[in-house]
Design an enzyme around this catalytic site. Structure first.
Site: not given
Length: 167
Positions: A117, A136
């Site tokens: 991330d 995401d």
């Protein structure tokens, strides 16, 4: 399923997974874990590892458990895509984004045992949103596309039923 429809689906998957993996590759090779690169007053690249799913949910699941769960969800999503009416373009597009995002994160999970991330939104030291990645984002945009189309259909049907009822 038409050949054209399937071609667009494959192109969408290649683009979403390709872009996601390219950015993650850059992050892994150019940013040390835990480092931050401010981009805007409210946005930074911030390299972290996520052992869970979406906001670290299911982080207590085993590695293989998360992979199995993701594969089950992917199979269901593929079934949904295949069985979604052709005229529901936004829904099919949304499902393509969701599937591409899920595959992008699955690749990380299989290769590294975690998801990379790197997108951080924040407001000074007041508010920090969870760190996330492009996969995401694709998943979120896919859900928005599906909900938008379903709302549009619902509103159209509601208007039609009011006209029919008032006659």
């Amino acid at each position: 399923m038409t050949r054209k429809s399937f071609s667009f689906f494959l192109l969408g998957l290649i683009l979403t997974v390709g872009i996601d993996q390219t950015v993650k590759y850059w992050i892994m090779h150019n940013m040390l874990l835990g480092t931050e690169i401010p981009l805007l007053p409210f946005l930074s690249l911030y390299h972290v590892r996520n052992s869970g799913i979406a906001f670290s949910f299911f982080s207590s699941f085993s590695h293989w458990g998360l992979i199995a769960l993701t594969l089950i969800i992917l199979i269901f999503l593929l079934w949904l895509w295949k069985n979604t009416e052709y005229n529901k373009f936004l829904s099919r597009f949304g499902l393509t984004l969701i599937i591409g995002g899920a595959i992008g994160n699955l690749i990380d999970r299989i290769c590294f045992y975690y998801v990379i991330d790197y997108i951080l939104f924040y407001i000074d030291d007041i508010f920090y949103f969870a760190v996330f990645n492009l996969a995401d984002t694709f998943i979120t945009l896919g859900v928005i596309a599906i909900v938008t189309e379903e709302l549009r259909i619902w509103i159209k049907e509601k208007r039609h039923s009011k006209r029919t009822f008032s006659r």
